[in-house]
Design a protein around this motif. Sequence first.
Motif, PDB file in Angstrom:
ATOM      1  N   GLN A 239       2.434  45.406  54.820  1.00 23.98           N
ATOM      2  CA  GLN A 239       3.536  44.991  55.688  1.00 23.98           C
ATOM      3  C   GLN A 239       4.625  44.283  54.898  1.00 23.98           C
ATOM      4  O   GLN A 239       5.818  44.530  55.096  1.00 23.98           O
ATOM      5  N   MET A 240       4.237  43.409  53.968  1.00 20.68           N
ATOM      6  CA  MET A 240       5.227  42.715  53.136  1.00 20.68           C
ATOM      7  C   MET A 240       6.015  43.708  52.294  1.00 20.68           C
ATOM      8  O   MET A 240       7.246  43.620  52.176  1.00 20.68           O
ATOM      9  N   GLY A 241       5.303  44.662  51.708  1.00 22.01           N
ATOM     10  CA  GLY A 241       5.982  45.657  50.893  1.00 22.01           C
ATOM     11  C   GLY A 241       6.938  46.511  51.690  1.00 22.01           C
ATOM     12  O   GLY A 241       8.053  46.804  51.241  1.00 22.01           O
ATOM     13  N   GLU A 242       6.520  46.905  52.887  1.00 26.37           N
ATOM     14  CA  GLU A 242       7.378  47.746  53.730  1.00 26.37           C
ATOM     15  C   GLU A 242       8.640  46.997  54.162  1.00 26.37           C
ATOM     16  O   GLU A 242       9.710  47.601  54.272  1.00 26.37           O
ATOM     17  N   LEU A 243       8.516  45.699  54.379  1.00 22.11           N
ATOM     18  CA  LEU A 243       9.691  44.910  54.750  1.00 22.11           C
ATOM     19  C   LEU A 243      10.728  44.880  53.638  1.00 22.11           C
ATOM     20  O   LEU A 243      11.924  44.736  53.891  1.00 22.11           O
ATOM     21  N   ARG A 244      10.270  45.002  52.396  1.00 26.27           N
ATOM     22  CA  ARG A 244      11.174  44.968  51.251  1.00 26.27           C
ATOM     23  C   ARG A 244      11.372  46.348  50.622  1.00 26.27           C
ATOM     24  O   ARG A 244      11.879  46.451  49.513  1.00 26.27           O
ATOM     25  N   ARG A 245      11.006  47.393  51.335  1.00 29.43           N
ATOM     26  CA  ARG A 245      11.192  48.753  50.817  1.00 29.43           C
ATOM     27  C   ARG A 245      12.681  49.091  50.783  1.00 29.43           C
ATOM     28  O   ARG A 245      13.416  48.808  51.735  1.00 29.43           O
ATOM     29  N   THR A 246      13.133  49.712  49.707  1.00 27.76           N
ATOM     30  CA  THR A 246      14.520  50.148  49.613  1.00 27.76           C
ATOM     31  C   THR A 246      14.682  51.461  50.369  1.00 27.76           C
ATOM     32  O   THR A 246      14.008  52.443  50.053  1.00 27.76           O
ATOM     33  N   PRO A 247      15.558  51.521  51.367  1.00 28.54           N
ATOM     34  CA  PRO A 247      15.712  52.750  52.161  1.00 28.54           C
ATOM     35  C   PRO A 247      16.176  53.919  51.293  1.00 28.54           C
ATOM     36  O   PRO A 247      16.978  53.753  50.367  1.00 28.54           O
ATOM     37  N   ASP A 248      15.682  55.105  51.593  1.00 27.16           N
ATOM     38  CA  ASP A 248      16.087  56.297  50.852  1.00 27.16           C
ATOM     39  C   ASP A 248      17.594  56.501  50.903  1.00 27.16           C
ATOM     40  O   ASP A 248      18.201  56.950  49.921  1.00 27.16           O
ATOM     41  N   ALA A 249      18.197  56.186  52.043  1.00 24.09           N
ATOM     42  CA  ALA A 249      19.647  56.370  52.171  1.00 24.09           C
ATOM     43  C   ALA A 249      20.410  55.519  51.161  1.00 24.09           C
ATOM     44  O   ALA A 249      21.431  55.959  50.606  1.00 24.09           O
ATOM     45  N   LEU A 250      19.920  54.308  50.911  1.00 19.89           N
ATOM     46  CA  LEU A 250      20.573  53.443  49.928  1.00 19.89           C
ATOM     47  C   LEU A 250      20.353  53.968  48.514  1.00 19.89           C
ATOM     48  O   LEU A 250      21.279  53.953  47.686  1.00 19.89           O
ATOM     49  N   LEU A 251      19.143  54.449  48.219  1.00 23.30           N
ATOM     50  CA  LEU A 251      18.888  55.039  46.909  1.00 23.30           C
ATOM     51  C   LEU A 251      19.789  56.243  46.677  1.00 23.30           C
ATOM     52  O   LEU A 251      20.328  56.440  45.576  1.00 23.30           O
ATOM     53  N   ASP A 252      19.973  57.050  47.715  1.00 23.29           N
ATOM     54  CA  ASP A 252      20.857  58.209  47.606  1.00 23.29           C
ATOM     55  C   ASP A 252      22.303  57.775  47.370  1.00 23.29           C
ATOM     56  O   ASP A 252      23.021  58.371  46.560  1.00 23.29           O
ATOM     57  N   GLN A 253      22.720  56.734  48.078  1.00 20.86           N
ATOM     58  CA  GLN A 253      24.098  56.256  47.944  1.00 20.86           C
ATOM     59  C   GLN A 253      24.379  55.772  46.528  1.00 20.86           C
ATOM     60  O   GLN A 253      25.398  56.115  45.927  1.00 20.86           O
TER      61      GLN A 253
END
Length: 271
Positions: A239-253
């Motif tokens: 849960q902690m990791g998922e809260l700080r996961r970088t969204p794919d959309a941001l990685l793409d941007q």
Amino acid sequence: MNFSGQTVWITGASSGIGAALARELAADGAKVILSGRNEAALATVAADCPTAVVLPFESTDYDALPALVEQAWNWQGAVDLLINNAGISQRSLAVDTALPVYQRIVDVDLLAPIALTQALLGRMVARGSGRLAFISSIAGKVGVPMRTAYCAAKHGLIGYADALRAETAHLGLKVHVISPGSIRTDVSRNALTADGSKRGQSDKVIDNGIEPAVAARAMIDAMLADQRDIIVAEGGEKQMGELRRTPDALLDQVGGLMSAGYAARMAAEAQ
């Protein structure tokens, strides 16, 4: 789909996650290069792998890297995947911890994987393909008590990997950040204390953690699915990791900046 026939270089391959990754990848048909300091332990892992070579070295011996990269690359004609796994953890309060402990952990967990990647990177770029994987930690996403040095290094590793991905995706490279939670290894037992000595005992949460082979399989499958931000954890850690996961959309941007000529514009502005 698997890594059959591909050459995979794994650091920290003598035990724990690294050894489990080697065995799983080898079972899939990969040719594995096993690195670490304990040559005897590496040989034991190699015995379980049909096509393997042992390439022992101290991860912070930066002067040795060019020759090691040459040897690794020439073994099968390329390195398809580098897994930067070697690392060391910490169990001490910041107020009690000597500066050399920070220097050691940052050297091993951050500078060493950067140095090896940099030594290999040009060959992958010239080839136009390759994967780079960085084993960070949930502690690389969330600041965890008694791990200030470890968290600093693992947060830094994610930053380097994310920026590297943005720079190289359009060149054909794939970069994976892998953040494990508690895996049943000796990571706690080998952790450094405030004065730099080994802790010598494990944590209950680690002893009850995910089996290394199960974790390794999840990591491999996620890389095969081209996931960039990979979390391998359970319960609250997940849960902690998922809260700080970088969204794919941001990685793409961010990755799109290079395709849009960001580096060329920066170079032009500097003239």
